[in-house]
Design a protein around this motif. Structure first.
Motif, PDB file in Angstrom:
ATOM      1  N   LEU A 146       0.827  -1.204   0.000  1.00  0.00           N
ATOM      2  CA  LEU A 146       0.000   0.000   0.000  1.00  0.00           C
ATOM      3  C   LEU A 146       0.864   1.257   0.000  1.00  0.00           C
ATOM      4  CD1 LEU A 146      -2.747   1.344   0.157  1.00  0.00           C
ATOM      5  CD2 LEU A 146      -2.679   1.071   2.637  1.00  0.00           C
ATOM      6  N   THR A 147       1.979   1.233   0.728  1.00  0.00           N
ATOM      7  CA  THR A 147       2.904   2.374   0.720  1.00  0.00           C
ATOM      8  C   THR A 147       3.461   2.600  -0.676  1.00  0.00           C
ATOM      9  OG1 THR A 147       3.508   1.973   3.027  1.00  0.00           O
ATOM     10  CG2 THR A 147       5.021   3.295   1.704  1.00  0.00           C
ATOM     11  N   ASP A 148       3.842   1.512  -1.355  1.00  0.00           N
ATOM     12  CA  ASP A 148       4.320   1.634  -2.733  1.00  0.00           C
ATOM     13  C   ASP A 148       3.216   2.165  -3.646  1.00  0.00           C
ATOM     14  OD1 ASP A 148       6.750   0.637  -1.912  1.00  0.00           O
ATOM     15  OD2 ASP A 148       6.321  -1.420  -2.529  1.00  0.00           O
ATOM     16  N   LEU A 149       1.975   1.730  -3.398  1.00  0.00           N
ATOM     17  CA  LEU A 149       0.861   2.193  -4.214  1.00  0.00           C
ATOM     18  C   LEU A 149       0.639   3.694  -4.042  1.00  0.00           C
ATOM     19  CD1 LEU A 149      -1.514   1.645  -6.096  1.00  0.00           C
ATOM     20  CD2 LEU A 149      -2.867   0.994  -4.091  1.00  0.00           C
ATOM     21  N   ARG A 150       0.778   4.188  -2.825  1.00  0.00           N
ATOM     22  CA  ARG A 150       0.633   5.629  -2.601  1.00  0.00           C
ATOM     23  C   ARG A 150       1.668   6.404  -3.410  1.00  0.00           C
ATOM     24  NH1 ARG A 150       0.389   5.305   3.970  1.00  0.00           N
ATOM     25  NH2 ARG A 150      -1.757   4.567   4.200  1.00  0.00           N
ATOM     26  N   THR A 151       2.920   5.934  -3.377  1.00  0.00           N
ATOM     27  CA  THR A 151       3.977   6.609  -4.133  1.00  0.00           C
ATOM     28  C   THR A 151       3.697   6.555  -5.626  1.00  0.00           C
ATOM     29  OG1 THR A 151       5.584   6.001  -2.409  1.00  0.00           O
ATOM     30  CG2 THR A 151       6.455   6.663  -4.554  1.00  0.00           C
ATOM     31  N   ALA A 152       3.305   5.372  -6.108  1.00  0.00           N
ATOM     32  CA  ALA A 152       3.009   5.231  -7.532  1.00  0.00           C
ATOM     33  C   ALA A 152       1.813   6.085  -7.931  1.00  0.00           C
ATOM     34  CB  ALA A 152       2.742   3.763  -7.868  1.00  0.00           C
ATOM     35  N   ARG A 153       0.835   6.207  -7.063  1.00  0.00           N
ATOM     36  CA  ARG A 153      -0.334   7.029  -7.357  1.00  0.00           C
ATOM     37  C   ARG A 153       0.050   8.497  -7.492  1.00  0.00           C
ATOM     38  NH1 ARG A 153      -4.571   6.993  -9.916  1.00  0.00           N
ATOM     39  NH2 ARG A 153      -5.256   5.036  -8.954  1.00  0.00           N
ATOM     40  N   ARG A 154       0.914   8.990  -6.596  1.00  0.00           N
ATOM     41  CA  ARG A 154       1.365  10.385  -6.713  1.00  0.00           C
ATOM     42  C   ARG A 154       2.108  10.616  -8.023  1.00  0.00           C
ATOM     43  NH1 ARG A 154       2.387   9.794  -1.034  1.00  0.00           N
ATOM     44  NH2 ARG A 154       4.565   9.259  -1.457  1.00  0.00           N
ATOM     45  N   TRP A 155       2.941   9.657  -8.400  1.00  0.00           N
ATOM     46  CA  TRP A 155       3.703   9.753  -9.640  1.00  0.00           C
ATOM     47  C   TRP A 155       2.762   9.725 -10.848  1.00  0.00           C
ATOM     48  CZ3 TRP A 155       7.931  11.589 -11.245  1.00  0.00           C
ATOM     49  CH2 TRP A 155       8.596  11.123 -12.374  1.00  0.00           C
ATOM     50  N   SER A 156       1.732   8.870 -10.793  1.00  0.00           N
ATOM     51  CA  SER A 156       0.754   8.799 -11.871  1.00  0.00           C
ATOM     52  C   SER A 156      -0.046  10.092 -11.978  1.00  0.00           C
ATOM     53  CB  SER A 156      -0.192   7.614 -11.640  1.00  0.00           C
ATOM     54  OG  SER A 156      -1.203   7.570 -12.613  1.00  0.00           O
ATOM     55  N   ASP A 157      -0.467  10.625 -10.834  1.00  0.00           N
ATOM     56  CA  ASP A 157      -1.231  11.879 -10.852  1.00  0.00           C
ATOM     57  C   ASP A 157      -0.392  13.026 -11.423  1.00  0.00           C
ATOM     58  OD1 ASP A 157      -3.357  10.549  -9.767  1.00  0.00           O
ATOM     59  OD2 ASP A 157      -3.003  11.230  -7.709  1.00  0.00           O
ATOM     60  N   GLU A 158       0.901  13.049 -11.072  1.00  0.00           N
ATOM     61  CA  GLU A 158       1.757  14.105 -11.612  1.00  0.00           C
ATOM     62  C   GLU A 158       1.896  13.970 -13.120  1.00  0.00           C
ATOM     63  OE1 GLU A 158       6.443  15.058 -11.659  1.00  0.00           O
ATOM     64  OE2 GLU A 158       5.570  14.994  -9.640  1.00  0.00           O
ATOM     65  N   SER A 159       1.951  12.748 -13.630  1.00  0.00           N
ATOM     66  CA  SER A 159       2.114  12.558 -15.071  1.00  0.00           C
ATOM     67  C   SER A 159       0.887  13.018 -15.855  1.00  0.00           C
ATOM     68  CB  SER A 159       2.408  11.090 -15.386  1.00  0.00           C
ATOM     69  OG  SER A 159       1.264  10.278 -15.195  1.00  0.00           O
ATOM     70  N   LEU A 160      -0.262  13.143 -15.189  1.00  0.00           N
ATOM     71  CA  LEU A 160      -1.472  13.614 -15.860  1.00  0.00           C
ATOM     72  C   LEU A 160      -1.651  15.129 -15.758  1.00  0.00           C
ATOM     73  CD1 LEU A 160      -3.989  10.835 -14.769  1.00  0.00           C
ATOM     74  CD2 LEU A 160      -2.845  11.076 -16.971  1.00  0.00           C
ATOM     75  N   ARG A 161      -0.890  15.767 -14.887  1.00  0.00           N
ATOM     76  CA  ARG A 161      -1.007  17.219 -14.740  1.00  0.00           C
ATOM     77  C   ARG A 161      -0.425  17.918 -15.965  1.00  0.00           C
ATOM     78  NH1 ARG A 161       1.151  19.270  -9.015  1.00  0.00           N
ATOM     79  NH2 ARG A 161       0.220  21.196  -9.828  1.00  0.00           N
ATOM     80  N   LEU A 162      -1.189  18.840 -16.532  1.00  0.00           N
ATOM     81  CA  LEU A 162      -0.767  19.628 -17.687  1.00  0.00           C
ATOM     82  C   LEU A 162      -0.429  18.761 -18.894  1.00  0.00           C
ATOM     83  CD1 LEU A 162       1.595  22.166 -15.878  1.00  0.00           C
ATOM     84  CD2 LEU A 162      -0.856  22.391 -16.308  1.00  0.00           C
ATOM     85  N   ASN A 163      -0.977  17.544 -18.939  1.00  0.00           N
ATOM     86  CA  ASN A 163      -0.714  16.634 -20.054  1.00  0.00           C
ATOM     87  C   ASN A 163      -1.805  16.845 -21.100  1.00  0.00           C
ATOM     88  OD1 ASN A 163      -0.333  14.424 -21.774  1.00  0.00           O
ATOM     89  ND2 ASN A 163       0.556  13.209 -20.122  1.00  0.00           N
ATOM     90  N   PRO A 164      -1.522  17.545 -22.201  1.00  0.00           N
ATOM     91  CA  PRO A 164      -2.589  17.915 -23.141  1.00  0.00           C
ATOM     92  C   PRO A 164      -3.152  16.756 -23.936  1.00  0.00           C
ATOM     93  CG  PRO A 164      -0.474  18.546 -24.032  1.00  0.00           C
ATOM     94  CD  PRO A 164      -0.211  18.045 -22.642  1.00  0.00           C
ATOM     95  N   LEU A 165      -2.410  15.661 -24.037  1.00  0.00           N
ATOM     96  CA  LEU A 165      -2.863  14.549 -24.873  1.00  0.00           C
ATOM     97  C   LEU A 165      -3.237  13.315 -24.070  1.00  0.00           C
ATOM     98  CD1 LEU A 165      -0.338  14.784 -27.853  1.00  0.00           C
ATOM     99  CD2 LEU A 165      -2.576  15.835 -27.584  1.00  0.00           C
ATOM    100  N   ARG A 166      -3.553  13.490 -22.786  1.00  0.00           N
ATOM    101  CA  ARG A 166      -3.846  12.311 -21.983  1.00  0.00           C
ATOM    102  C   ARG A 166      -5.121  11.611 -22.455  1.00  0.00           C
ATOM    103  NH1 ARG A 166      -4.993  16.721 -18.817  1.00  0.00           N
ATOM    104  NH2 ARG A 166      -7.092  16.874 -17.918  1.00  0.00           N
TER     105      ARG A 166
END
Length: 382
Positions: free
Chosen positions: A224-244
């Motif tokens: 679950l700790t790893d999932l939290r980190t991966a979730r933050r990384w995933s959310d950041e990759s969607l920020r300001l991503n015009p072609l998501r």
């Protein structure tokens, strides 16, 4: 001969990595794509600054673009702002030192301590290194005039814009694969733990000894700790991503938003409840007479129903083929009501049964809270 063998082994390893980056979807391919994008951004920046514009300091454009193809579009934008800021400050400080001293060595001695200290400012992050680098370029070339400074800043801005646009418009990175993998792992391992506990209690035989249940439940917290980190990384990759949105349509693994059996946020409470349940079951397993005979079958049914409730693929295309996790929740409810009726009364001085009542009730409550469309949860005594 040993060196030749070592070199051949390393070449084979590199060859396998390159082959995976081309033929398999995964981190190797993502790394290869980002590397090619960075190289393309540098070439494009040089074509604009050196070949088309004939800028006097054309090297700054590809040099900047090369390092601004970051792992996420948001990070590229932040890095571009940070790098441009430190380059401006480093350039101005170096020009001031050159004008004041009129000597290269004296200008370096004056400008470098200030720019190196400036580069350590936490808000600049890794881009702080470019403050003393920019100062070195300015002083080494001896170009302190206003037009020279303007050209340097314009070429740096051009390179930053090229790197940012290439990263945002050409296969913009989206890091959600690890989130999906960890979420599937969390569901599968939780279901397997509950099923193994039911098998052990039902037959007194299992591959894992009861002592392993506690370790496995604790390990779910690590996942679950790893999932939290991966979730933050995933959310950041969607920020300001015009072609998501286009990426979701063109990538077969992202054709629809994931719908896991248990939402991510529900696991924060559920993993703690599962750990308490496993400890209660360990006490029951080590003292068989602590559980009334007519309570064993409802307990096993509850564990298997809960296992089904936490399991289930998070890919909506395949969720129809497997059992519905909601059925598992219904089974767990019915089994839990029967289990409570067959256990000792809440006021009885039976530690094992009291712990089992509380832990199983908390697990069921956590599962019901994880499903807003489920029926109203029943009261579970502590």
């Amino acid at each position: 001969m040993s060196f030749v063998g070592f070199a051949l082994g390393e070449l084979r390893t590199v060859g396998r990595s390159v082959r995976r980056s081309v033929t398999e979807r995964g981190p190797e391919r993502e790394t290869a794509v980002q590397s090619l994008k960075a190289a393309a951004a540098a070439v494009l920046a040089w074509a604009l600054a050196g070949w088309w514009w004939h800028a006097p300091f054309a090297l700054l454009a590809p040099w900047t673009a090369l390092f601004l193809v970051q792992d996420t579009v948001y990070r590229s934008l932040v890095a571009a702002l940070q790098q441009f800021t430190v380059v401006v400050l480093g350039t101005l400080l170096a020009a001031l030192a050159g004008v004041v001293t009129g000597d290269t060595l004296a200008a370096l001695a004056l400008a470098l301590p200030a720019t190196v200290l400036l580069g350590t400012y936490a808000r600049f992050g890794a881009q702080g290194l470019y403050a003393p680098t920019a100062a070195l370029f300015v002083i080494a070339y001896g170009s302190y005039g206003p037009m020279d400074i303007a050209h340097r800043l314009l070429e740096t801005a051009l390179g930053a814009a090229v790197g940012l646009c290439v990263n945002a418009l050409v296969l913009p990175p989206v890091h959600d694969r690890r989130v999906r993998r960890l979420r599937r792992q969390l569901s599968a391992e939780s279901a397997r733990l509950l099923t193994d506990a039911a098998d052990r209690l039902g037959t007194r035989e299992a591959a894992d000894a009861p002592d392993d249940w506690d370790d496995r439940a604790r390990w779910l917290g690590d996942v679950l700790t790893d999932l939290r980190t991966a979730r933050r990384w995933s959310d950041e990759s969607l920020r300001l991503n015009p072609l998501r949105r286009l990426r979701h349509h063109t990538d077969p693994e992202r054709t629809a938003p994931p719908r896991p059996a248990v939402p991510d946020t529900a696991w924060y409470d559920l993993t703690d409840r599962l750990l308490a349940l496993m400890r209660a079951l360990m006490d029951i397993e080590t003292r068989p007479d602590a559980l009334p005979p007519d309570a064993l079958d409802p307990l096993l049914a509850f564990l298997r129903g809960a296992a089904l409730a936490v399991s289930g693929p998070d890919d909506p295309r395949t969720s129809r083929a497997g059992p519905d996790p909601s059925d598992g929740l219904d089974r767990a409810r019915r089994a839990h009501r029967e289990l409570l009726g067959n256990l000792a009364s809440p006021g009885a001085l039976d530690t094992e049964q009291a712990a089992l009542r509380a832990a199983s009730g908390h697990v069921l409550t956590a599962l019901e809270r994880a499903r807003p469309d489920a029926a109203e949860p029943s009261a579970h005594p502590d």
